[in-house]
Design an enzyme around this catalytic site. Structure first.
Site, PDB file in Angstrom:
ATOM      1  N   ALA A  70      67.627   9.826 -72.634  1.00 20.51           N
ATOM      2  CA  ALA A  70      68.289   8.336 -72.759  1.00 20.51           C
ATOM      3  C   ALA A  70      69.838   8.671 -73.444  1.00 20.51           C
ATOM      4  O   ALA A  70      70.149   9.540 -73.618  1.00 20.51           O
ATOM      5  CB  ALA A  70      67.378   7.474 -73.471  1.00 20.51           C
ATOM      6  N   ASN A  71      70.251   7.496 -73.924  1.00 22.72           N
ATOM      7  CA  ASN A  71      71.631   7.540 -74.636  1.00 22.72           C
ATOM      8  C   ASN A  71      71.534   6.196 -75.494  1.00 22.72           C
ATOM      9  O   ASN A  71      70.637   5.865 -75.601  1.00 22.72           O
ATOM     10  CB  ASN A  71      72.747   7.601 -73.760  1.00 22.72           C
ATOM     11  N   ARG A  72      72.663   6.147 -76.186  1.00 17.71           N
ATOM     12  CA  ARG A  72      72.351   5.293 -77.412  1.00 17.71           C
ATOM     13  C   ARG A  72      73.204   3.812 -77.200  1.00 17.71           C
ATOM     14  O   ARG A  72      73.115   2.858 -77.839  1.00 17.71           O
ATOM     15  CB  ARG A  72      73.524   5.722 -78.574  1.00 17.71           C
TER      16      ARG A  72
END
Ligand code: C5P
Length: 396
Positions: free
Chosen positions: A206-208
Site C-alpha cells: 500500500a502507500n501513505r
C-alpha cells in the site's frame, strides 16, 4: 427546470399553510423531488394526507418516528435546498436560537444545505423587535428570505406579514439552485485514496495516501451541484454525504469501477494508485519456514487509470484532471506528465514535506494555458478552488 433537484419543504403553523400545497405542485411540475416535514402547528392547517398526495411521498412529522425510519440526520443531508414556507414567528425564533425540540427544528439545525424562508404571520408579530432581531441573525448566517408581502390577511389588520405567493417562492428556488449549483446536471468521477495490492490473503502493498484530498474534491463538486461517483481505495474516512461511493481495493478494481461509472463530464483522478502489483498473488498465506530464504516478489505493471480514461475511445470525459505528486522539479515533471497521460489539467504538488496524510496542501494547477501557483491552504480549500475552477470551465 429543476429536474431531479432535491428540495425539503418545511411547513409550519400559519393560515397560509394551504399555499404550500400550490408551491409543492409548482416545484414538482418543474421536475423537483419534494420531501415535506409538517410541524405540529402546520398540521392544524393542512393535512398530512393532502401533502403526501401532492408530494408523492411520505410526510415526516415526528422526530422519533423519523429516527426509527429515515433519521433526522439523513433528512437533513439529503436536500440541496431547504424551504420553510410558511415560516411562522416561532420557527424563525427557533432557527435563530438553534433550538431543536421537534423534527423540523432539528433538521434545520443539522442541515448544511442552503435555507430559504418565507415568513408569514400577523403584522404586529413580524414588526416586533424580537422577530426583527431573529431575522437579522438569520440573514447574517446566509439564510435567504422571500416576503412577507403587504396585503389582505386573514385578520382585519394590514401591514407586512402575508406569505409570498407560491410563484414568487418558486422563482426564488430557481434562482438559488442555479446560483448554488453551477455544475447541476454534470457527472463527475473522482478517484481517491491508495490501492491495496495483495501479496497473499493477509498481506498487501500500500502507500501513505489518506484520501483526504480526493474525498474533499468529491464533496466540493457535489456542493456545486454535480452528481459525483467517488471511487475510493481503502481509507479511514466516512463517505461524503450525497456522493455515490464505490469502494475498491486494487488498481484493477479501481479502473473497472471508473469505466463502469462512465459516461461522465468530469474525471478527477486523485488516487495514489499503486504502479505495480504482485505478479502472482499467493492463494494461501506465505509461511515463514525455518532457515528458508525470504520469498522474492515478482511485480507486474498496473493499468494507468488516468491515462486509460483520458484515452477512452468513445466515452472520454470532457475534462480529465490528474494529480502529480512530486518531490523535485515539480512543475517540470507535472507538465510532462500532463502530456504523457493525455489529461487536460494536472494538479501538481510537492510531497517532499508533510502533505501526504496531512491537512494542508500547496499546489500548482497546470492547464492548457499555463501554470497557476496557488498558496498553501487546507485540502478542503484546494478542493473548493478546484471545483470552482471546473465550474468556470463548464459555464455556459
Ligand atoms: O504517474 P503518476 O502516478 O505520478 O501519476 C499520477 C496521476 O496518475 C494521478 O492523477 C493518479 O491518480 C493517476 N494514476 C492512475 N493510475 C495509475 C497511476 C497513476 O490513475 N496506475
Amino acid at each position: 427546470m429543476l429536474a431531479g433537484r432535491r428540495i425539503l419543504l418545511i411547513i409550519s403553523g400559519s393560515v397560509a399553510a394551504f399555499k404550500a400545497l400550490e408551491l409543492t405542485r409548482l416545484l414538482r411540475r418543474d421536475g423537483a423531488a419534494v420531501t415535506a416535514i409538517l410541524t405540529a402547528a402546520g398540521a392544524r392547517f393542512v393535512t398530512r394526507e393532502a401533502l403526501a398526495a401532492i408530494t408523492g411521498s411520505r410526510v415526516h412529522d415526528d422526530l422519533w418516528a423519523a429516527e426509527a425510519e429515515i433519521g433526522h440526520i439523513r433528512l437533513a443531508r439529503l436536500p440541496e435546498l431547504v424551504v420553510v414556507a410558511p415560516a411562522s414567528a416561532d420557527i424563525l425564533a427557533k432557527m435563530a436560537h438553534g433550538l431543536a425540540d421537534d423534527l423540523a427544528s432539528t433538521v434545520l439545525l443539522a442541515t448544511r444545505a442552503p435555507i430559504l424562508v418565507a415568513p408569514a404571520m400577523n403584522p404586529a408579530m413580524w414588526e416586533h423587535p424580537a422577530t426583527q432581531a431573529n431575522m437579522s441573525a438569520l440573514r447574517m448566517r446566509g439564510v435567504r428570505v422571500v416576503g412577507p408581502n403587504e396585503g389582505a390577511m386573514a385578520e382585519p389588520e394590514s401591514g407586512p406579514g402575508r406569505l409570498a405567493e407560491p410563484a414568487e417562492i418558486q422563482a426564488m428556488v430557481h434562482a438559488l439552485l442555479a446560483e448554488e449549483a453551477p455544475l447541476a446536471g454534470r457527472h463527475a468521477i473522482v478517484t481517491s485514496g491508495p490501492t491495496h495490492e495483495p501479496i497473499d490473503p493477509v498481506r498487501y502493498i500500500a502507500n501513505r495516501s489518506s484520501g483526504k484530498q480526493g474525498h474533499a474534491i468529491a464533496a466540493a463538486l457535489h456542493a456545486l451541484g454535480a452528481r459525483v461517483t467517488l471511487v475510493s481505495g481503502p481509507v479511514a474516512l466516512p463517505d461524503p454525504p450525497g456522493v455515490t461511493v464505490r469502494h475498491v481495493e486494487t488498481a484493477r478494481e479501481m479502473l473497472a469501477a471508473c469505466e463502469a461509472a462512465l459516461p461522465a463530464d468530469i474525471a478527477v483522478m486523485a488516487a495514489a494508485v499503486a504502479d505495480w502489483r504482485v505478479a502472482r498473488e499467493a492463494t494461501q498465506k506465505l509461511k515463514k519456514e525455518a532457515g528458508a530464504a525470504p520469498p522474492a516478489l515478482s511485480m507486474a505493471l498496473n493499468p494507468d487509470i488516468l491515462a486509460s480514461i483520458a484515452a477512452h475511445p468513445v466515452q472520454r470525459p470532457a475534462l480529465v484532471v490528474g494529480f502529480a505528486a512530486e518531490t523535485e522539479k515539480v512543475v517540470e515533471h507535472a507538465t510532462a506528465k500532463r502530456i504523457r497521460k493525455g489529461c487536460d489539467w494536472i494538479v501538481a504538488n510537492d510531497v517532499s514535506g508533510d502533505v501526504m496524510g496531512g491537512d494542508a496542501n500547496r499546489v500548482q494547477l497546470i492547464t492548457e494555458d499555463g501554470v497557476e501557483d496557488w498558496p498553501r491552504m487546507p485540502k478542503e480549500e484546494v478542493a473548493r478552488h478546484l471545483a470552482l475552477r471546473i465550474a468556470t470551465r463548464f459555464a455556459p
